[in-house]
Design a protein around this motif. Structure first.
Motif, PDB file in Angstrom:
ATOM      1  N   VAL A 207       0.858  -1.186   0.000  1.00 29.50           N
ATOM      2  CA  VAL A 207       0.000   0.000   0.000  1.00 29.50           C
ATOM      3  C   VAL A 207       0.894   1.235   0.000  1.00 29.50           C
ATOM      4  CG1 VAL A 207      -1.770   1.303   1.243  1.00 29.50           C
ATOM      5  CG2 VAL A 207      -1.800  -1.215   1.262  1.00 29.50           C
ATOM      6  N   ILE A 208       0.660   2.145  -0.917  1.00 32.34           N
ATOM      7  CA  ILE A 208       1.343   3.439  -0.931  1.00 32.34           C
ATOM      8  C   ILE A 208       0.276   4.483  -0.602  1.00 32.34           C
ATOM      9  CG2 ILE A 208       2.660   5.123  -2.262  1.00 32.34           C
ATOM     10  CD1 ILE A 208       3.719   2.881  -3.976  1.00 32.34           C
ATOM     11  N   PRO A 209       0.272   5.020   0.601  1.00 37.46           N
ATOM     12  CA  PRO A 209      -0.836   5.894   1.022  1.00 37.46           C
ATOM     13  C   PRO A 209      -0.997   7.127   0.135  1.00 37.46           C
ATOM     14  CG  PRO A 209       0.462   5.204   2.907  1.00 37.46           C
ATOM     15  CD  PRO A 209       1.233   4.786   1.682  1.00 37.46           C
ATOM     16  N   TYR A 210      -2.226   7.489  -0.046  1.00 37.39           N
ATOM     17  CA  TYR A 210      -2.640   8.702  -0.765  1.00 37.39           C
ATOM     18  C   TYR A 210      -2.992   9.743   0.294  1.00 37.39           C
ATOM     19  CZ  TYR A 210      -5.236  11.378  -4.344  1.00 37.39           C
ATOM     20  OH  TYR A 210      -5.694  12.338  -5.215  1.00 37.39           O
ATOM     21  N   SER A 211      -3.450  10.911  -0.122  1.00 39.64           N
ATOM     22  CA  SER A 211      -3.858  11.932   0.835  1.00 39.64           C
ATOM     23  C   SER A 211      -5.029  12.737   0.283  1.00 39.64           C
ATOM     24  CB  SER A 211      -2.699  12.879   1.154  1.00 39.64           C
ATOM     25  OG  SER A 211      -3.128  13.915   2.020  1.00 39.64           O
ATOM     26  N   TYR A 212      -6.065  12.893   1.096  1.00 36.09           N
ATOM     27  CA  TYR A 212      -7.135  13.829   0.789  1.00 36.09           C
ATOM     28  C   TYR A 212      -6.867  15.173   1.456  1.00 36.09           C
ATOM     29  CZ  TYR A 212     -10.239  10.284  -1.196  1.00 36.09           C
ATOM     30  OH  TYR A 212     -10.820   9.314  -1.990  1.00 36.09           O
ATOM     31  N   GLU A 213      -5.707  15.308   2.049  1.00 35.80           N
ATOM     32  CA  GLU A 213      -5.354  16.515   2.799  1.00 35.80           C
ATOM     33  C   GLU A 213      -4.335  17.354   2.031  1.00 35.80           C
ATOM     34  OE1 GLU A 213      -2.413  18.437   5.430  1.00 35.80           O
ATOM     35  OE2 GLU A 213      -2.182  16.337   4.898  1.00 35.80           O
ATOM     36  N   THR A 214      -3.231  16.755   1.571  1.00 33.67           N
ATOM     37  CA  THR A 214      -2.340  17.467   0.653  1.00 33.67           C
ATOM     38  C   THR A 214      -2.912  17.263  -0.754  1.00 33.67           C
ATOM     39  OG1 THR A 214      -0.872  15.523   0.742  1.00 33.67           O
ATOM     40  CG2 THR A 214      -0.259  17.446   2.065  1.00 33.67           C
ATOM     41  N   ASN A 215      -4.009  17.956  -0.987  1.00 39.93           N
ATOM     42  CA  ASN A 215      -4.854  17.668  -2.134  1.00 39.93           C
ATOM     43  C   ASN A 215      -5.610  18.938  -2.525  1.00 39.93           C
ATOM     44  OD1 ASN A 215      -7.184  16.603  -3.695  1.00 39.93           O
ATOM     45  ND2 ASN A 215      -6.500  14.603  -2.955  1.00 39.93           N
ATOM     46  N   ASP A 216      -5.758  19.157  -3.812  1.00 41.77           N
ATOM     47  CA  ASP A 216      -6.485  20.343  -4.264  1.00 41.77           C
ATOM     48  C   ASP A 216      -7.995  20.210  -4.094  1.00 41.77           C
ATOM     49  OD1 ASP A 216      -7.210  18.607  -6.273  1.00 41.77           O
ATOM     50  OD2 ASP A 216      -6.506  19.864  -7.920  1.00 41.77           O
ATOM     51  N   ASN A 217      -8.468  19.090  -3.512  1.00 40.70           N
ATOM     52  CA  ASN A 217      -9.908  18.959  -3.294  1.00 40.70           C
ATOM     53  C   ASN A 217     -10.442  20.040  -2.360  1.00 40.70           C
ATOM     54  OD1 ASN A 217      -9.048  18.066  -0.782  1.00 40.70           O
ATOM     55  ND2 ASN A 217      -9.620  15.927  -1.121  1.00 40.70           N
ATOM     56  N   ARG A 218      -9.554  20.730  -1.674  1.00 40.65           N
ATOM     57  CA  ARG A 218      -9.994  21.812  -0.785  1.00 40.65           C
ATOM     58  C   ARG A 218     -10.442  23.057  -1.559  1.00 40.65           C
ATOM     59  NH1 ARG A 218      -7.392  21.474   4.812  1.00 40.65           N
ATOM     60  NH2 ARG A 218      -7.092  19.244   5.080  1.00 40.65           N
ATOM     61  N   PHE A 219     -10.309  23.041  -2.865  1.00 36.72           N
ATOM     62  CA  PHE A 219     -10.895  24.095  -3.688  1.00 36.72           C
ATOM     63  C   PHE A 219     -12.383  23.848  -3.932  1.00 36.72           C
ATOM     64  CE2 PHE A 219      -6.528  25.089  -5.372  1.00 36.72           C
ATOM     65  CZ  PHE A 219      -6.528  26.426  -5.013  1.00 36.72           C
ATOM     66  N   ASP A 220     -12.894  22.690  -3.522  1.00 38.49           N
ATOM     67  CA  ASP A 220     -14.287  22.345  -3.783  1.00 38.49           C
ATOM     68  C   ASP A 220     -15.169  22.867  -2.660  1.00 38.49           C
ATOM     69  OD1 ASP A 220     -16.311  21.030  -5.323  1.00 38.49           O
ATOM     70  OD2 ASP A 220     -16.406  19.512  -3.752  1.00 38.49           O
ATOM     71  N   GLY A 221     -15.708  24.050  -2.816  1.00 32.66           N
ATOM     72  CA  GLY A 221     -16.545  24.644  -1.776  1.00 32.66           C
ATOM     73  C   GLY A 221     -15.834  25.780  -1.062  1.00 32.66           C
ATOM     74  N   ASN A 222     -16.450  26.280   0.008  1.00 32.74           N
ATOM     75  CA  ASN A 222     -15.937  27.471   0.679  1.00 32.74           C
ATOM     76  C   ASN A 222     -15.179  27.187   1.971  1.00 32.74           C
ATOM     77  OD1 ASN A 222     -17.110  29.231  -1.238  1.00 32.74           O
ATOM     78  ND2 ASN A 222     -19.109  28.963  -0.250  1.00 32.74           N
ATOM     79  N   ALA A 223     -15.018  25.909   2.321  1.00 32.84           N
ATOM     80  CA  ALA A 223     -14.392  25.579   3.608  1.00 32.84           C
ATOM     81  C   ALA A 223     -12.889  25.353   3.502  1.00 32.84           C
ATOM     82  CB  ALA A 223     -15.046  24.322   4.201  1.00 32.84           C
ATOM     83  N   GLY A 224     -12.339  25.456   2.297  1.00 34.31           N
ATOM     84  CA  GLY A 224     -10.929  25.149   2.127  1.00 34.31           C
ATOM     85  C   GLY A 224     -10.157  26.275   1.465  1.00 34.31           C
ATOM     86  N   PHE A 225      -9.567  25.990   0.296  1.00 36.20           N
ATOM     87  CA  PHE A 225      -8.751  26.966  -0.407  1.00 36.20           C
ATOM     88  C   PHE A 225      -9.623  27.890  -1.259  1.00 36.20           C
ATOM     89  CE2 PHE A 225      -5.646  23.204  -0.585  1.00 36.20           C
ATOM     90  CZ  PHE A 225      -5.115  23.516   0.653  1.00 36.20           C
TER      91      PHE A 225
END
Length: 304
Positions: A207-225
């Motif tokens: 398993v090579i871990p992924y990340s939902y935190e070091t991720n541009d998904n925080r541009f989705d909505g107003n709670a992140g980037f």
């Protein structure tokens, strides 16, 4: 305590002392850039689904039952039409290769983009046949989808994928991926910062871990980037800490990107700044998932 039949989770992990990855060239940190390419495989009544996609559209548009969502479709289309090409250019200009997380149904619709990934030397990772949640998908259907993804990506790129990431895996996913037999590793975990071995389908599985935190998904909505600076500062800080820690215990940074999110002009400049910042440091190994997997298998082979 490690995972057992009674409690099949391992909360301890590596514990107090990490294994030495012995990254090539004595690198302090391995950076794996993962670009998600999903448009054309998301939920849509065009694809036989009961509703439109409502996740990671970045426009805050809800899923619409039994109808097409023209704005959601358009938001996804931006990725392969424009965003992916911008991000690939930025990586090409800097001589950086990464892992392209390719939804097979999506890539069938843009074969020229699939060809460009190969031309630039990126790793093509199977991101599944569809970009859907596999939590409740029947095992037989999921097994069929794994086979379709492998066959499709091999036909498009001339080489079968050796890395897998569903993104939204179900309880059967890892076992089915291991049973398929042709994958070196999967990315369906968010629980660590170095690769690790598990048992799946009666054999060692990496398993090579992924990340939902070091991720541009925080541009989705107003709670992140909200800006490129938000993205750059957060990712720079993550890199800087891991790089500092890597002086004693080398680390790995997984960066998740989406062509329809970070690929937009006002955001992509943050990605470019991040690449330049990381390249300004010695001891950084920009690696594909396959390179990391093959290295780990050599330095830390499965035991037993």
């Amino acid at each position: 305590m490690t995972a057992t039949a009674d409690y099949p989770r391992d909360l301890a992990g590596y514990g107090r002392r990490l294994p030495d990855p012995q990254w090539p060239g004595g690198a302090r940190i391995a950076v794996n850039i993962c670009l998600n390419l999903e448009a054309g495989g998301e939920s849509s009544i065009l694809h036989g689904d009961g509703a439109s996609e409502g996740l990671l559209t970045d426009i805050g548009w809800p899923s619409i039952p039994a109808a097409r969502s023209m704005l959601a479709e358009s938001a996804f289309e931006y990725g392969p039409r424009r965003g992916a090409w911008r991000l690939l250019r930025m990586m090409r200009e800097r001589g950086i290769r990464g892992s392209m997380l390719c939804v097979a149904m999506a890539m069938q619709r843009v074969p020229d983009l699939a060809a460009a990934l190969v031309e630039d030397g990126h790793e093509v990772v199977s991101h599944g046949w569809r970009w859907i949640d596999y939590q409740d998908v029947p095992k037989a259907v999921e097994r069929e989808h794994i086979g379709l993804a492998v066959q499709s990506l091999e036909a498009l790129t001339g080489r079968r994928p050796v890395g897998w990431m569903t993104g939204r895996p179900g309880p059967n996913t890892r076992r089915l991926v291991a049973e398929e037999g042709g994958f070196l590793y999967d990315r369906d975990a968010l629980n660590d910062e170095l690769p690790y071995w598990v048992e799946a389908a009666g054999r060692p599985h990496l398993v090579i871990p992924y990340s939902y935190e070091t991720n541009d998904n925080r541009f989705d909505g107003n709670a992140g980037f909200n800006t490129a600076d938000d993205y750059f500062q957060y990712m720079r800080d993550a890199f800087d800490l891991l790089y500092a820690e890597g002086a004693e215990e080398p680390r790995m940074l997984s960066l998740g990107l989406h062509d329809r999110l970070i690929g937009r002009p006002g955001r992509a400049v943050g990605f470019a700044r991040l690449l330049d910042h990381m390249q300004g440091h010695d001891g950084v190994w920009f690696a594909t998932g396959e390179e990391i997997a093959r290295h780990w298998m050599t330095v830390h082979p499965a035991q037993g």
